[in-house]
Scaffold this motif. Structure first.
Motif, PDB file in Angstrom:
ATOM      1  N   PHE A   1     -23.601 -26.848  -6.113  1.00  0.00           N
ATOM      2  CA  PHE A   1     -23.179 -27.368  -4.816  1.00  0.00           C
ATOM      3  C   PHE A   1     -23.971 -28.621  -4.469  1.00  0.00           C
ATOM      4  O   PHE A   1     -23.396 -29.641  -4.044  1.00  0.00           O
ATOM      5  CB  PHE A   1     -23.355 -26.302  -3.726  1.00  0.00           C
ATOM      6  CG  PHE A   1     -22.946 -26.772  -2.357  1.00  0.00           C
ATOM      7  CD1 PHE A   1     -21.626 -26.746  -1.967  1.00  0.00           C
ATOM      8  CD2 PHE A   1     -23.907 -27.237  -1.458  1.00  0.00           C
ATOM      9  CE1 PHE A   1     -21.246 -27.189  -0.701  1.00  0.00           C
ATOM     10  CE2 PHE A   1     -23.540 -27.674  -0.198  1.00  0.00           C
ATOM     11  CZ  PHE A   1     -22.207 -27.652   0.176  1.00  0.00           C
ATOM     12  N   TYR A   2     -25.265 -28.566  -4.647  1.00  0.00           N
ATOM     13  CA  TYR A   2     -26.137 -29.698  -4.337  1.00  0.00           C
ATOM     14  C   TYR A   2     -25.784 -30.910  -5.202  1.00  0.00           C
ATOM     15  O   TYR A   2     -25.740 -32.048  -4.709  1.00  0.00           O
ATOM     16  CB  TYR A   2     -27.602 -29.288  -4.535  1.00  0.00           C
ATOM     17  CG  TYR A   2     -28.593 -30.378  -4.250  1.00  0.00           C
ATOM     18  CD1 TYR A   2     -28.837 -30.798  -2.943  1.00  0.00           C
ATOM     19  CD2 TYR A   2     -29.289 -30.997  -5.275  1.00  0.00           C
ATOM     20  CE1 TYR A   2     -29.740 -31.806  -2.676  1.00  0.00           C
ATOM     21  CE2 TYR A   2     -30.204 -32.005  -5.022  1.00  0.00           C
ATOM     22  CZ  TYR A   2     -30.417 -32.405  -3.726  1.00  0.00           C
ATOM     23  OH  TYR A   2     -31.307 -33.398  -3.464  1.00  0.00           O
TER      24      TYR A   2
ATOM     25  N   VAL B   1     -21.271 -37.536  -1.206  1.00  0.00           N
ATOM     26  CA  VAL B   1     -21.730 -38.037   0.086  1.00  0.00           C
ATOM     27  C   VAL B   1     -22.605 -39.269  -0.110  1.00  0.00           C
ATOM     28  O   VAL B   1     -23.450 -39.306  -1.005  1.00  0.00           O
ATOM     29  CB  VAL B   1     -22.510 -36.930   0.841  1.00  0.00           C
ATOM     30  CG1 VAL B   1     -23.084 -37.452   2.134  1.00  0.00           C
ATOM     31  CG2 VAL B   1     -21.613 -35.742   1.108  1.00  0.00           C
TER      32      VAL B   1
ATOM     33  N   ASP C   1     -25.397 -30.962  11.072  1.00  0.00           N
ATOM     34  CA  ASP C   1     -25.099 -31.320   9.682  1.00  0.00           C
ATOM     35  C   ASP C   1     -25.838 -30.405   8.710  1.00  0.00           C
ATOM     36  O   ASP C   1     -25.266 -29.926   7.730  1.00  0.00           O
ATOM     37  CB  ASP C   1     -25.478 -32.777   9.405  1.00  0.00           C
ATOM     38  CG  ASP C   1     -24.560 -33.770  10.089  1.00  0.00           C
ATOM     39  OD1 ASP C   1     -23.452 -33.374  10.504  1.00  0.00           O
ATOM     40  OD2 ASP C   1     -24.957 -34.948  10.212  1.00  0.00           O
TER      41      ASP C   1
ATOM     42  N   GLN D   1     -22.865 -31.632  -6.618  1.00  0.00           N
ATOM     43  CA  GLN D   1     -21.583 -32.175  -6.168  1.00  0.00           C
ATOM     44  C   GLN D   1     -21.718 -32.866  -4.811  1.00  0.00           C
ATOM     45  O   GLN D   1     -21.050 -33.870  -4.546  1.00  0.00           O
ATOM     46  CB  GLN D   1     -20.536 -31.063  -6.082  1.00  0.00           C
ATOM     47  CG  GLN D   1     -20.121 -30.506  -7.420  1.00  0.00           C
ATOM     48  CD  GLN D   1     -19.435 -31.557  -8.280  1.00  0.00           C
ATOM     49  OE1 GLN D   1     -18.596 -32.310  -7.792  1.00  0.00           O
ATOM     50  NE2 GLN D   1     -19.827 -31.619  -9.538  1.00  0.00           N
ATOM     51  N   LEU D   2     -22.582 -32.326  -3.962  1.00  0.00           N
ATOM     52  CA  LEU D   2     -22.824 -32.929  -2.650  1.00  0.00           C
ATOM     53  C   LEU D   2     -23.400 -34.332  -2.804  1.00  0.00           C
ATOM     54  O   LEU D   2     -22.959 -35.270  -2.132  1.00  0.00           O
ATOM     55  CB  LEU D   2     -23.772 -32.048  -1.830  1.00  0.00           C
ATOM     56  CG  LEU D   2     -24.125 -32.537  -0.430  1.00  0.00           C
ATOM     57  CD1 LEU D   2     -22.919 -32.403   0.480  1.00  0.00           C
ATOM     58  CD2 LEU D   2     -25.291 -31.748   0.127  1.00  0.00           C
TER      59      LEU D   2
ATOM     60  N   ILE E   1     -23.913 -27.921   6.200  1.00  0.00           N
ATOM     61  CA  ILE E   1     -24.040 -28.045   4.744  1.00  0.00           C
ATOM     62  C   ILE E   1     -24.587 -26.746   4.146  1.00  0.00           C
ATOM     63  O   ILE E   1     -24.116 -26.275   3.110  1.00  0.00           O
ATOM     64  CB  ILE E   1     -24.901 -29.260   4.374  1.00  0.00           C
ATOM     65  CG1 ILE E   1     -24.120 -30.538   4.674  1.00  0.00           C
ATOM     66  CG2 ILE E   1     -25.329 -29.223   2.914  1.00  0.00           C
ATOM     67  CD1 ILE E   1     -24.922 -31.797   4.542  1.00  0.00           C
TER      68      ILE E   1
ATOM     69  N   ALA F   1     -22.730 -24.291   1.472  1.00  0.00           N
ATOM     70  CA  ALA F   1     -23.338 -23.818   0.224  1.00  0.00           C
ATOM     71  C   ALA F   1     -23.305 -22.297   0.159  1.00  0.00           C
ATOM     72  O   ALA F   1     -23.061 -21.714  -0.907  1.00  0.00           O
ATOM     73  CB  ALA F   1     -24.781 -24.322   0.120  1.00  0.00           C
TER      74      ALA F   1
END
Length: 162
Positions: free
Chosen positions: A90-91, A98, A69, A93-94, A73, A77
């Motif tokens: 990215f972080y 999630v 994982d 939106q992650l 991830i 990115a």
């Protein structure tokens, strides 16, 4: 990545590497009549040979899935930087996309996959016939059966968790 791919890709690699190794080890012990010797000593071969492998697979698969994982991830990115999306975007939106439930579901699936792979490997090893060819056939059969069962179990998880 957390719900599906991490556990699924790790399970396929685990089946090819560890499931086949379990079948080959136990199959070789059966061909060399070491399993019969264990029974002669009054020990249960399932308790002595199979149970430790089942527990180990159930513990190791979630750990390997966490590693997969993290790598997945980070790779996502990295790919997003080619589309002018920063690590911070990215972080952000992650975190929005999630949940902890996604992560936990992936770990539960990984444990079930580990148990399945170890059970198939040990069963095929104990069912090995006589000769070195039988050991190879058991290892090959373990990989094929494990991958098919992984796909079926993953489908069942998808049905029950949707």
């Amino acid at each position: 990545m957390l719900r599906e791919l991490g556990a699924l890709m790790t399970a396929i690699v685990f089946a090819g590497r560890t499931g086949a190794a379990f079948a080959a080890q136990i199959g070789t012990q059966k061909v060399n009549e070491e399993v019969n010797a264990i029974t002669t000593f009054g020990l249960d071969p399932v308790r002595f040979l199979v149970l430790p492998r089942l527990v180990a697979a159930m513990l190791v698969m979630p750990l390997l899935t966490v590693l997969a994982d993290i790598v997945g991830i980070f790779g996502g990115a990295l790919v997003m930087t080619t589309f002018d999306i920063s690590f911070l975007q990215f972080y952000s939106q992650l975190l929005d996309a999630v949940t902890a439930g996604d992560f936990i579901l992936g770990l539960v699936k990984a444990a079930v996959f580990g148990l399945t792979i170890a059970a198939v490997g040990c069963q095929r090893g104990l069912a090995t016939g006589a000769g070195a060819v039988s050991v190879g056939l058991s290892a090959t059969s373990t990989v094929v059966t494990s991958i098919v069962l992984i796909v079926v179990i993953d489908g069942c998880f998808a049905v029950f968790t949707s």
